[in-house]
Write a protein that holds these residues in place. Structure first.
Motif, PDB file in Angstrom:
ATOM      1  N   UNK A   1      50.899  39.943  36.611  1.00  0.00           N
ATOM      2  CA  UNK A   1      49.614  39.325  36.971  1.00  0.00           C
ATOM      3  C   UNK A   1      48.517  39.528  35.933  1.00  0.00           C
ATOM      4  N   UNK A   2      48.432  40.716  35.345  1.00  0.00           N
ATOM      5  CA  UNK A   2      47.395  40.958  34.325  1.00  0.00           C
ATOM      6  C   UNK A   2      47.600  40.093  33.088  1.00  0.00           C
TER       7      UNK A   2
ATOM      8  N   UNK B   1      54.484  28.968  36.576  1.00  0.00           N
ATOM      9  CA  UNK B   1      53.863  28.087  35.580  1.00  0.00           C
ATOM     10  C   UNK B   1      53.512  28.894  34.333  1.00  0.00           C
ATOM     11  N   UNK B   2      53.007  30.111  34.541  1.00  0.00           N
ATOM     12  CA  UNK B   2      52.711  30.979  33.401  1.00  0.00           C
ATOM     13  C   UNK B   2      53.990  31.377  32.665  1.00  0.00           C
TER      14      UNK B   2
ATOM     15  N   UNK C   1      41.604  26.240  42.594  1.00  0.00           N
ATOM     16  CA  UNK C   1      42.810  25.802  41.907  1.00  0.00           C
ATOM     17  C   UNK C   1      43.727  27.013  41.777  1.00  0.00           C
ATOM     18  N   UNK C   2      44.999  26.819  42.078  1.00  0.00           N
ATOM     19  CA  UNK C   2      45.982  27.876  41.957  1.00  0.00           C
ATOM     20  C   UNK C   2      46.980  27.524  40.856  1.00  0.00           C
TER      21      UNK C   2
ATOM     22  N   UNK D   1      49.643  37.334  47.694  1.00  0.00           N
ATOM     23  CA  UNK D   1      50.312  36.669  48.825  1.00  0.00           C
ATOM     24  C   UNK D   1      50.990  35.367  48.419  1.00  0.00           C
ATOM     25  N   UNK D   2      50.490  34.710  47.365  1.00  0.00           N
ATOM     26  CA  UNK D   2      51.121  33.468  46.901  1.00  0.00           C
ATOM     27  C   UNK D   2      51.608  33.587  45.457  1.00  0.00           C
ATOM     28  N   UNK D   3      51.492  34.779  44.874  1.00  0.00           N
ATOM     29  CA  UNK D   3      51.957  35.057  43.512  1.00  0.00           C
ATOM     30  C   UNK D   3      51.360  34.057  42.522  1.00  0.00           C
ATOM     31  N   UNK D   4      50.029  33.914  42.601  1.00  0.00           N
ATOM     32  CA  UNK D   4      49.355  32.915  41.766  1.00  0.00           C
ATOM     33  C   UNK D   4      47.947  33.365  41.398  1.00  0.00           C
TER      34      UNK D   4
END
Length: 85
Positions: free
Chosen positions: A39-40, A28-29, A22-23, A7-10
């Protein structure tokens, strides 16, 4: 333990001793990994460098004087500083 929040792509993880979350946004990645990761990929990078993420979170908590239980975000700069130490 880290989880991915679509939902927040984090990535989200609980900070040591602070009881807040912490998100770290996927963008950032992207800066840290120099590509737009899945995501993985983000979760794998976090697991490999978890001490640096925890150190970055602790530094931000201290620097911003965040109250216990407050949720916050880390930037790629926050993490990069901790990786250099």
């Amino acid at each position: 333990m880290a989880t991915w929040r679509d939902d927040i792509d984090a990535l989200m993880f609980e900070t040591d001793g602070q009881h807040g979350f912490c998100m770290v946004h996927r963008h950032a990645f992207r800066t840290l990994l120099r590509s737009l990761p899945a995501p993985n990929d983000c979760l794998a990078y976090f697991r490999t460098h978890e001490p640096a993420f925890q150190a970055a979170a602790s530094a931000k908590i201290s620097r911003k004087n965040l109250a216990e239980g407050v949720n916050f975000h880390l930037t790629s700069r926050d993490v990069a500083r901790a990786l250099k130490k």
